[in-house]
Write a protein that holds these residues in place. Structure first.
Motif, PDB file in Angstrom:
ATOM      1  N   GLN A   8       1.194  -1.226  -0.300  1.00 31.59           N
ATOM      2  CA  GLN A   8      -0.324  -0.362   0.435  1.00 31.59           C
ATOM      3  C   GLN A   8       0.746   0.725   0.227  1.00 31.59           C
ATOM      4  OE1 GLN A   8      -2.358  -0.978   3.528  1.00 31.59           O
ATOM      5  NE2 GLN A   8      -3.855  -1.829   2.310  1.00 31.59           N
ATOM      6  N   LEU A   9       2.286   0.833   0.595  1.00 29.31           N
ATOM      7  CA  LEU A   9       2.892   3.266   0.620  1.00 29.31           C
ATOM      8  C   LEU A   9       3.167   2.220  -1.092  1.00 29.31           C
ATOM      9  CD1 LEU A   9       4.591   4.478   2.742  1.00 29.31           C
ATOM     10  CD2 LEU A   9       5.899   2.861   3.061  1.00 29.31           C
ATOM     11  N   VAL A  10       4.503   1.866  -1.775  1.00 31.27           N
ATOM     12  CA  VAL A  10       4.934   1.655  -2.668  1.00 31.27           C
ATOM     13  C   VAL A  10       3.922   1.446  -3.714  1.00 31.27           C
ATOM     14  CG1 VAL A  10       7.020   1.619  -1.624  1.00 31.27           C
ATOM     15  CG2 VAL A  10       6.011  -0.507  -2.970  1.00 31.27           C
TER      16      VAL A  10
ATOM     17  N   PRO B 292     -15.629   6.394   8.006  1.00 38.80           N
ATOM     18  CA  PRO B 292     -15.299   5.531   7.323  1.00 38.80           C
ATOM     19  C   PRO B 292     -14.217   6.127   5.636  1.00 38.80           C
ATOM     20  CG  PRO B 292     -17.316   6.300   7.798  1.00 38.80           C
ATOM     21  CD  PRO B 292     -16.648   6.741   8.555  1.00 38.80           C
ATOM     22  N   GLN B 293     -14.282   7.409   6.018  1.00 36.21           N
ATOM     23  CA  GLN B 293     -14.562   8.513   5.235  1.00 36.21           C
ATOM     24  C   GLN B 293     -12.230   7.852   5.285  1.00 36.21           C
ATOM     25  OE1 GLN B 293     -15.458   9.089   6.817  1.00 36.21           O
ATOM     26  NE2 GLN B 293     -14.521  11.526   8.169  1.00 36.21           N
ATOM     27  N   LEU B 294     -11.537   7.906   6.208  1.00 34.62           N
ATOM     28  CA  LEU B 294     -10.493   7.880   7.091  1.00 34.62           C
ATOM     29  C   LEU B 294     -10.016   6.293   6.435  1.00 34.62           C
ATOM     30  CD1 LEU B 294     -10.030   8.965  10.462  1.00 34.62           C
ATOM     31  CD2 LEU B 294      -9.057  10.350   8.079  1.00 34.62           C
ATOM     32  N   PHE B 295     -10.552   5.168   5.724  1.00 34.05           N
ATOM     33  CA  PHE B 295      -9.825   4.187   5.365  1.00 34.05           C
ATOM     34  C   PHE B 295     -10.713   3.583   4.318  1.00 34.05           C
ATOM     35  CE2 PHE B 295     -10.068   5.136   9.768  1.00 34.05           C
ATOM     36  CZ  PHE B 295      -8.460   4.153  10.758  1.00 34.05           C
ATOM     37  N   PRO B 296     -10.770   4.515   3.233  1.00 38.46           N
ATOM     38  CA  PRO B 296     -11.416   3.636   1.960  1.00 38.46           C
ATOM     39  C   PRO B 296     -10.343   2.527   1.229  1.00 38.46           C
ATOM     40  CG  PRO B 296      -9.688   5.428   1.340  1.00 38.46           C
ATOM     41  CD  PRO B 296     -10.042   6.049   2.606  1.00 38.46           C
TER      42      PRO B 296
ATOM     43  N   PRO C 269      -1.394   7.898  -1.430  1.00 37.61           N
ATOM     44  CA  PRO C 269      -2.472   9.146  -0.937  1.00 37.61           C
ATOM     45  C   PRO C 269      -4.270   9.328  -0.433  1.00 37.61           C
ATOM     46  CG  PRO C 269      -0.710   9.745  -2.831  1.00 37.61           C
ATOM     47  CD  PRO C 269      -0.855   8.227  -2.182  1.00 37.61           C
ATOM     48  N   LEU C 270      -4.426   7.511  -1.340  1.00 41.96           N
ATOM     49  CA  LEU C 270      -5.813   7.282  -1.114  1.00 41.96           C
ATOM     50  C   LEU C 270      -5.913   7.563  -0.097  1.00 41.96           C
ATOM     51  CD1 LEU C 270      -6.189   5.207  -4.838  1.00 41.96           C
ATOM     52  CD2 LEU C 270      -6.433   7.935  -4.133  1.00 41.96           C
TER      53      LEU C 270
END
Length: 175
Positions: free
Chosen positions: A66-68, A134-138, A78-79
């Motif tokens: 998820q980082l790279v 929940p918007q913090l965890f897409p 960034p998402l």
């Protein structure tokens, strides 16, 4: 010759009595004291360490990807930066817990205890936050929604780890 046989028979009877008396006999027969620091990585402890190891590897791999990594030509970080940071924290906690559970030292027991307590607070806090915001965890983290993506094992594992550590507490220096 008979003396050795008697001594052998007496020793055998003592060992049989200890074995029949329950856990003390089992511990004596196996040579493992439940209060010795090294006792936490035997028996069921090895399974707990293995599960922590799997979660350390999976949380690390997930957070690294998820980082790279990217999806549909877009970078993932960034998402969902909050979720990914929590996945990285979870990976570090699982790595520390795995190593400290596997080590037989008294200090490692305390480090494992702290790691498991941090894990409990982390999974509960992140899970509540993942429902409240929940918007913090897409993108899900290891600990979001009480570890739903991992069969709720992230919710149960720290409590099993805490139980194991507390039942395999090292003796105080005075004892």
């Amino acid at each position: 010759m008979q003396e050795k046989q008697r001594g052998g028979k007496i020793a055998a009877k003592v060992q049989a009595a200890q074995a029949a008396s329950g856990t003390q006999g089992e511990q004596a027969a196996s040579g493992i004291d439940a209060h010795a620091p090294e006792a936490k990585n035997h028996g069921l402890g090895r399974i707990i360490i293995a599960v922590y190891g799997v979660f350390a590897l999976s949380a690390f791999a997930r957070s690294l990807w998820q980082l790279v990594g990217s999806e549909h030509g877009e970078k993932i970080f960034p998402l969902a930066p909050v979720a990914i940071v929590f996945s990285m924290i979870a990976a570090v906690v699982y790595i520390v817990a795995t190593i400290s559970l596997a080590l037989p030292k008294r200090r490692a027991w305390y480090v494992a205890l702290v790691a498991v307590l941090v894990e409990i607070v982390g999974v509960l806090a992140v899970s509540i936050l993942s429902y409240a915001e929940p918007q913090l965890f897409p993108k899900a983290s290891v600990w979001s929604h009480f570890g739903q993506g991992y069969g709720y094992v992230p919710l149960v594992l720290p409590f099993v780890g805490l139980w194991w550590l507390l039942t395999h507490r090292p003796r105080s220096a005075k004892a």
